[in-house]
Design an enzyme around this catalytic site. Sequence first.
Site, PDB file in Angstrom:
ATOM      1  N   VAL A  40      -2.028   9.930   5.170  1.00  0.00           N
ATOM      2  CA  VAL A  40      -0.862  10.729   5.544  1.00  0.00           C
ATOM      3  C   VAL A  40      -0.461  11.708   4.450  1.00  0.00           C
ATOM      4  CG1 VAL A  40       0.978   9.233   4.655  1.00  0.00           C
ATOM      5  CG2 VAL A  40       1.337  10.528   6.779  1.00  0.00           C
ATOM      6  N   LYS A  91       0.168  10.574   0.828  1.00  0.00           N
ATOM      7  CA  LYS A  91       0.979   9.961  -0.228  1.00  0.00           C
ATOM      8  C   LYS A  91       0.482  10.360  -1.615  1.00  0.00           C
ATOM      9  CE  LYS A  91       0.212   5.758   1.172  1.00  0.00           C
ATOM     10  NZ  LYS A  91      -0.642   6.080   2.343  1.00  0.00           N
ATOM     11  N   SER A  92      -0.828  10.234  -1.844  1.00  0.00           N
ATOM     12  CA  SER A  92      -1.376  10.526  -3.171  1.00  0.00           C
ATOM     13  C   SER A  92      -1.278  12.010  -3.511  1.00  0.00           C
ATOM     14  CB  SER A  92      -2.839  10.068  -3.248  1.00  0.00           C
ATOM     15  OG  SER A  92      -2.938   8.669  -3.089  1.00  0.00           O
ATOM     16  N   ARG A 151      18.474  14.751  12.045  1.00  0.00           N
ATOM     17  CA  ARG A 151      18.603  16.104  11.507  1.00  0.00           C
ATOM     18  C   ARG A 151      19.869  16.276  10.671  1.00  0.00           C
ATOM     19  NH1 ARG A 151      17.543  20.349  16.239  1.00  0.00           N
ATOM     20  NH2 ARG A 151      17.796  21.732  14.434  1.00  0.00           N
ATOM     21  N   ASP A 180      -1.743   3.985  -4.619  1.00  0.00           N
ATOM     22  CA  ASP A 180      -2.563   3.171  -3.723  1.00  0.00           C
ATOM     23  C   ASP A 180      -2.049   1.741  -3.583  1.00  0.00           C
ATOM     24  OD1 ASP A 180      -4.853   2.926  -1.943  1.00  0.00           O
ATOM     25  OD2 ASP A 180      -5.620   1.525  -3.441  1.00  0.00           O
ATOM     26  N   HIS A 189       0.861  -1.182   0.000  1.00  0.00           N
ATOM     27  CA  HIS A 189       0.000   0.000   0.000  1.00  0.00           C
ATOM     28  C   HIS A 189       0.898   1.233   0.000  1.00  0.00           C
ATOM     29  CE1 HIS A 189      -3.351   2.639   0.726  1.00  0.00           C
ATOM     30  NE2 HIS A 189      -2.813   3.080   1.844  1.00  0.00           N
ATOM     31  N   SER A 223      -2.635   5.251   5.784  1.00  0.00           N
ATOM     32  CA  SER A 223      -3.686   5.852   4.971  1.00  0.00           C
ATOM     33  C   SER A 223      -4.001   7.256   5.481  1.00  0.00           C
ATOM     34  CB  SER A 223      -4.935   4.972   5.024  1.00  0.00           C
ATOM     35  OG  SER A 223      -5.967   5.512   4.241  1.00  0.00           O
TER      36      SER A 223
END
Length: 333
Positions: free
Chosen positions: A158, A160-161, A244, A178, A139, A156
């Site tokens: 967050v 991404k798309s 960092r 997806d 995914h 899901s």
Amino acid sequence: MGSIALKTILEALDLKVLINEEEVLARWVTVPDVTRPGLQLAGNFEHFGPDRIQIIGNMERAYLAKLPEAERAHKLAALFATGIPCLILSRGHEADQTMLRLAREFKVPIIVSEESTGNLISALVEFLRHELAAKISLHGVLVEVYGEGILILGESGVGKSETALEIVKRGHRLIADDMVEVRRVSDTTLIGRAPKMIRHLIEIRGLGILDVKELYGVSSVKPEENIHFVINLENWDESKVYDRTGLLEESTDILGIDVPSITIPVRPGRNLAVIVEVAAINFRQKSMGYNAAEALDSRVRSKIERAKYSHPGQDYNNFPGYGRYDLGDPAGS
């Protein structure tokens, strides 16, 4: 390893069935390799793999042509009796009557290719290794940025798309959204692509399903890409300490291959598309031998050594961090 229908192989490589076409539908190939049965035609079947596609080229054909018909029939019968999935004749060679008769008897498909033997073997092995490779569905999102295949993973919602869409708008290419089908085609190479049903599509909450190819043109998509780098997106956690400097080396295990990766915390105001772009450039730079974090670390260590020499007796064991400690170098280097 899985299996692939012989019919699928023939269609993909444009091969012609000469005899026993009905048998092609029932044959499956499970080994991503092929064999030229020279030793087997000479009578040696030690370590022979009967589950491999067999190819006869100029050398094997010339050898068989010199044999008396009875001996030729005996050797071909011994080969066919092993249960090989098929026999391919390269360079458009024709099968003689003895071969055709025995092929019918043992129900072995005879296939003809116009390609040279070497080209045919290369094409078959490449195709079989790709199709029979170990695979997994993840995914996530797969994009190509500056020639690097970047796999973006995360929970899901967050982002991404949305990040992928912005990356496409910036001139890069979408491979999958997806769901990413990942195949291990060698000990060091992973290839990702989208399932055929959702190829070129992207889902944006509030907008719905978008066809990237239709919106931005054919240059905005790509059918598949090697996975070079993984970016893990996660919601910002105030209690977590994030790297960092970039000195920490992370990796993500996919099908037994450790892929270089980084973790990027997500919170409002962060331009994730720009970060992904820079991550791709930085990864390429590291691959070419330059690491900015290591270069900075080297400079700091060098400055500490010079400061120790200039100020003997001062404690430098608890150096608090880059950019927050004045070493008082009189040279100003």
